[in-house]
Design a protein around this motif. Structure first.
Motif, PDB file in Angstrom:
ATOM      1  N   LEU A 156       0.827  -1.198   0.000  1.00 28.86           N
ATOM      2  CA  LEU A 156       0.000   0.000   0.000  1.00 28.86           C
ATOM      3  C   LEU A 156       0.865   1.254   0.000  1.00 28.86           C
ATOM      4  N   ASP A 157       0.711   2.065  -1.027  1.00 26.29           N
ATOM      5  CA  ASP A 157       1.412   3.343  -1.085  1.00 26.29           C
ATOM      6  C   ASP A 157       0.416   4.425  -1.487  1.00 26.29           C
ATOM      7  N   GLU A 158       0.870   5.644  -1.644  1.00 25.32           N
ATOM      8  CA  GLU A 158      -0.058   6.741  -1.890  1.00 25.32           C
ATOM      9  C   GLU A 158      -0.697   6.681  -3.272  1.00 25.32           C
ATOM     10  N   GLY A 159      -0.016   6.073  -4.223  1.00 25.05           N
ATOM     11  CA  GLY A 159      -0.608   5.899  -5.547  1.00 25.05           C
ATOM     12  C   GLY A 159      -1.841   5.013  -5.484  1.00 25.05           C
ATOM     13  N   ILE A 160      -1.744   3.936  -4.702  1.00 29.59           N
ATOM     14  CA  ILE A 160      -2.880   3.022  -4.538  1.00 29.59           C
ATOM     15  C   ILE A 160      -4.034   3.728  -3.829  1.00 29.59           C
ATOM     16  N   VAL A 161      -3.722   4.481  -2.779  1.00 32.76           N
ATOM     17  CA  VAL A 161      -4.766   5.195  -2.033  1.00 32.76           C
ATOM     18  C   VAL A 161      -5.477   6.195  -2.936  1.00 32.76           C
ATOM     19  N   HIS A 162      -4.727   6.938  -3.719  1.00 30.67           N
ATOM     20  CA  HIS A 162      -5.341   7.897  -4.643  1.00 30.67           C
ATOM     21  C   HIS A 162      -6.233   7.190  -5.671  1.00 30.67           C
ATOM     22  N   TYR A 163      -5.822   6.029  -6.105  1.00 30.91           N
ATOM     23  CA  TYR A 163      -6.613   5.248  -7.072  1.00 30.91           C
ATOM     24  C   TYR A 163      -7.995   4.941  -6.502  1.00 30.91           C
ATOM     25  N   TYR A 164      -8.034   4.468  -5.255  1.00 27.58           N
ATOM     26  CA  TYR A 164      -9.320   4.164  -4.631  1.00 27.58           C
ATOM     27  C   TYR A 164     -10.142   5.430  -4.406  1.00 27.58           C
ATOM     28  N   PHE A 165      -9.484   6.498  -3.998  1.00 27.60           N
ATOM     29  CA  PHE A 165     -10.226   7.745  -3.781  1.00 27.60           C
ATOM     30  C   PHE A 165     -10.878   8.226  -5.077  1.00 27.60           C
ATOM     31  N   GLN A 166     -10.150   8.062  -6.175  1.00 24.81           N
ATOM     32  CA  GLN A 166     -10.725   8.426  -7.480  1.00 24.81           C
ATOM     33  C   GLN A 166     -11.971   7.588  -7.758  1.00 24.81           C
ATOM     34  N   LEU A 167     -11.887   6.292  -7.554  1.00 25.22           N
ATOM     35  CA  LEU A 167     -13.014   5.407  -7.834  1.00 25.22           C
ATOM     36  C   LEU A 167     -14.172   5.633  -6.875  1.00 25.22           C
ATOM     37  N   TRP A 168     -13.852   5.928  -5.608  1.00 24.61           N
ATOM     38  CA  TRP A 168     -14.912   6.107  -4.617  1.00 24.61           C
ATOM     39  C   TRP A 168     -15.739   7.368  -4.854  1.00 24.61           C
ATOM     40  N   GLN A 169     -15.302   8.221  -5.768  1.00 26.73           N
ATOM     41  CA  GLN A 169     -16.134   9.369  -6.149  1.00 26.73           C
ATOM     42  C   GLN A 169     -17.403   8.933  -6.876  1.00 26.73           C
ATOM     43  N   GLU A 170     -17.431   7.678  -7.309  1.00 30.99           N
ATOM     44  CA  GLU A 170     -18.589   7.137  -8.028  1.00 30.99           C
ATOM     45  C   GLU A 170     -19.426   6.207  -7.161  1.00 30.99           C
ATOM     46  N   GLU A 171     -19.124   6.116  -5.876  1.00 33.80           N
ATOM     47  CA  GLU A 171     -19.858   5.197  -5.001  1.00 33.80           C
ATOM     48  C   GLU A 171     -21.287   5.678  -4.730  1.00 33.80           C
ATOM     49  N   ASP A 172     -22.156   4.745  -4.367  1.00 28.86           N
ATOM     50  CA  ASP A 172     -23.545   5.085  -4.047  1.00 28.86           C
ATOM     51  C   ASP A 172     -23.651   5.802  -2.705  1.00 28.86           C
ATOM     52  N   ASP A 173     -22.741   5.505  -1.795  1.00 32.49           N
ATOM     53  CA  ASP A 173     -22.786   6.146  -0.480  1.00 32.49           C
ATOM     54  C   ASP A 173     -22.416   7.622  -0.616  1.00 32.49           C
ATOM     55  N   PHE A 174     -23.341   8.499  -0.203  1.00 35.35           N
ATOM     56  CA  PHE A 174     -23.117   9.941  -0.395  1.00 35.35           C
ATOM     57  C   PHE A 174     -21.891  10.431   0.359  1.00 35.35           C
ATOM     58  N   ILE A 175     -21.740  10.019   1.607  1.00 33.13           N
ATOM     59  CA  ILE A 175     -20.649  10.554   2.435  1.00 33.13           C
ATOM     60  C   ILE A 175     -19.293  10.188   1.850  1.00 33.13           C
ATOM     61  N   LEU A 176     -19.105   8.908   1.510  1.00 30.04           N
ATOM     62  CA  LEU A 176     -17.824   8.485   0.926  1.00 30.04           C
ATOM     63  C   LEU A 176     -17.587   9.200  -0.392  1.00 30.04           C
ATOM     64  N   ARG A 177     -18.622   9.278  -1.217  1.00 30.41           N
ATOM     65  CA  ARG A 177     -18.494   9.938  -2.521  1.00 30.41           C
ATOM     66  C   ARG A 177     -18.143  11.411  -2.358  1.00 30.41           C
ATOM     67  N   ASP A 178     -18.827  12.087  -1.463  1.00 27.68           N
ATOM     68  CA  ASP A 178     -18.610  13.521  -1.263  1.00 27.68           C
ATOM     69  C   ASP A 178     -17.222  13.808  -0.697  1.00 27.68           C
ATOM     70  N   LEU A 179     -16.821  13.054   0.309  1.00 25.81           N
ATOM     71  CA  LEU A 179     -15.516  13.291   0.928  1.00 25.81           C
ATOM     72  C   LEU A 179     -14.380  13.047  -0.062  1.00 25.81           C
ATOM     73  N   CYS A 180     -14.500  11.996  -0.866  1.00 24.71           N
ATOM     74  CA  CYS A 180     -13.450  11.711  -1.862  1.00 24.71           C
ATOM     75  C   CYS A 180     -13.385  12.813  -2.912  1.00 24.71           C
ATOM     76  N   GLU A 181     -14.551  13.282  -3.362  1.00 23.49           N
ATOM     77  CA  GLU A 181     -14.570  14.357  -4.352  1.00 23.49           C
ATOM     78  C   GLU A 181     -13.939  15.623  -3.777  1.00 23.49           C
ATOM     79  N   ARG A 182     -14.179  15.883  -2.494  1.00 19.66           N
ATOM     80  CA  ARG A 182     -13.576  17.041  -1.840  1.00 19.66           C
ATOM     81  C   ARG A 182     -12.053  16.911  -1.798  1.00 19.66           C
ATOM     82  N   PHE A 183     -11.577  15.732  -1.426  1.00 16.68           N
ATOM     83  CA  PHE A 183     -10.131  15.526  -1.295  1.00 16.68           C
ATOM     84  C   PHE A 183      -9.442  15.606  -2.656  1.00 16.68           C
ATOM     85  N   ILE A 184      -9.990  14.916  -3.635  1.00 12.22           N
ATOM     86  CA  ILE A 184      -9.371  14.879  -4.965  1.00 12.22           C
ATOM     87  C   ILE A 184      -9.345  16.260  -5.602  1.00 12.22           C
ATOM     88  N   ASN A 185     -10.432  17.024  -5.423  1.00 13.15           N
ATOM     89  CA  ASN A 185     -10.543  18.326  -6.092  1.00 13.15           C
ATOM     90  C   ASN A 185     -10.283  19.509  -5.166  1.00 13.15           C
TER      91      ASN A 185
END
Length: 438
Positions: free
Chosen positions: A284-313
């Protein structure tokens, strides 16, 4: 020739923005740098989310580890003919300096807090486990890997060796202050390291400083103080860290409640369950973590989706000053109001505290006993730094703490219940200015 004494055919150098050049002649050091475990540090940022505040802070644990090695190499060179220095410890010091941060995970301390991990424990596990690093260290001599782990764990018998890597004026701090100042573009972390290295002297238990170098040490301590409050504890960086930690908490909570992710978070499963193997940790490194954060922007769960979109952008939370000793009633009212309007306060109303103790003298029995910096006086005696320096005495033993309350101002601006919206804003904005995380 024994492996521990083997030298490269010609000296290798790394061009470095802080130390100009990092010099390697020992085959052992060169081989350790080439291991997958050490190369992994290229993929771990030194300052976590600080690049969202200071855009130049993209440097890695790899850079820093080489820098600490170089400083220790130079200290040892200066010590080689002095009393109390055993040159048989030279390679041990160099290896410990190089490998001291080997166990850091992605986003370092934020990641550790969420999953209750300890990077020093994993550093020792990498050194002692079934790894390339362990194989190289054991080629020096049987038990050498354990000695390196003991130095990093501060349990090695020679306290002088330990103090080079871990003390209130060690190679680790001297590198990260200068390196972090360079890459963040601030001036606070600069001090006269050349002078400090010239006035360092070995004693039986620790490194001491000639009294004539006291002013250089004062500058070093004040530089550290300023870096913590102007860079390391910057409120915008802390806003990003709050969101980062809440993303990881949310993903863990969803997993524990059998939520079906669109993509199974394979790399996180052992961290969620609290049973992390060394092999899983190293993957596990930061590249892997960023990969999941990118994908989690498309999740059905609003909180996870919103927080990831905030972090990425970089849509970070706003913040106000907050005193938990005086304002807990206000916080409890806010907590209740957030729940009533459907905003989960666990993720969107966060108190974050930072504290630092820039210098302290020895206080036996406390959680972190701090060995003081001693000055070597002209007559040969030792004097604790704060007893000789008015500047250091003024901040010695004084812990400074700062509290901020973080929240998503953009969500609050769109609350349909105008009455509750007004109550929330009156409480929040009554704390004083609302600061944008920009």
């Amino acid at each position: 020739m024994a492996y521990k004494d083997e030298q490269l055919n010609e000296e290798k150098v790394f061009k470095d923005p802080v130390h100009r050049y990092i010099h390697v002649r020992d085959r052992v050091i060169w081989d350790l740098i080439a291991t997958p475990e050490f190369q992994r540090l290229r993929r771990i940022k030194q300052l976590g989310t600080t690049n969202l505040t200071f855009h130049g802070a993209e440097h890695s644990r790899f850079n820093h580890s080489l820098g600490v090695y170089e400083i220790v190499r130079r200290i040892i060179y200066n010590f080689k003919d002095r009393a109390h220095w055993n040159n048989d410890e030279r390679l041990l010091c160099l290896c410990a300096a190089l490998l001291h941060d080997l166990g850091h995970g992605p986003f370092s301390h934020s990641f550790e807090k969420v999953f209750k991990l300890d990077h020093e424990y994993f550093t020792q596990q990498i050194i002692l486990g079934d790894t390339y690093v362990h194989g190289i260290l054991e080629r020096v001599r049987p038990g050498f890997a354990q000695d390196v782990a003991d130095v990093i764990g501060k349990t090695y018998s020679d306290k002088l060796v330990v103090s080079l890597i871990s003390s209130q004026i060690d190679a680790d701090r001297m590198d990260y202050l200068q390196r972090d100042a360079y890459f963040t573009g601030v001036s606070y972390g600069h001090f006269d390291m050349e002078r400090i290295l010239r006035v360092m002297r070995p004693t039986e238990d620790q490194v001491v400083i000639k009294s004539s170098g006291m002013h250089a040490v004062e500058d070093y301590i004040m530089s550290r103080y300023q870096m913590y409050w102007q860079v390391y504890f910057h409120p915008v960086t802390r806003s990003a860290e709050v969101i980062l930690s809440k993303i990881l908490h949310r993903a863990k909570d969803l997993y524990e409640n059998n939520y079906e992710f669109k993509l199974k978070p394979t790399h996180f499963l052992s961290f969620f369950s609290g049973d992390v193997s060394l092999a899983e940790y190293l993957k596990l490194d930061e590249g892997i973590v960023h990969y999941y954060f990118q994908l989690w922007q498309e999740e059905d769960d609003f909180i996870l989706r919103d927080l990831c979109e905030r972090f990425i952008n970089r849509r970070l939370f706003k913040y106000v000053e907050f005193n938990p000793n005086k304002q807990m009633n206000e916080w409890m009212k806010l907590h209740k109001l957030f729940q009533e309007i459907g905003i989960d306060p666990e993720y969107y109303l966060v108190v974050d505290s930072s504290s630092d103790l820039p210098y302290d003298f020895y206080r036996p029995g406390e959680e972190e006993e701090r060995l003081p910096i001693h000055l070597l006086m002209p007559g040969g005696g030792l004097k604790e730094l704060s007893r000789h320096s008015d500047i250091v005495e003024s901040i010695s033993g004084k812990k400074r703490t700062d509290h901020k309350l973080y929240f998503p101002k953009d969500i609050l601006e769109n609350i349909e219940d105008q009455k509750k919206a007004k109550e929330i804003k009156e409480i929040l904005y009554g704390q004083g200015d609302v600061f944008d995380a920009k």
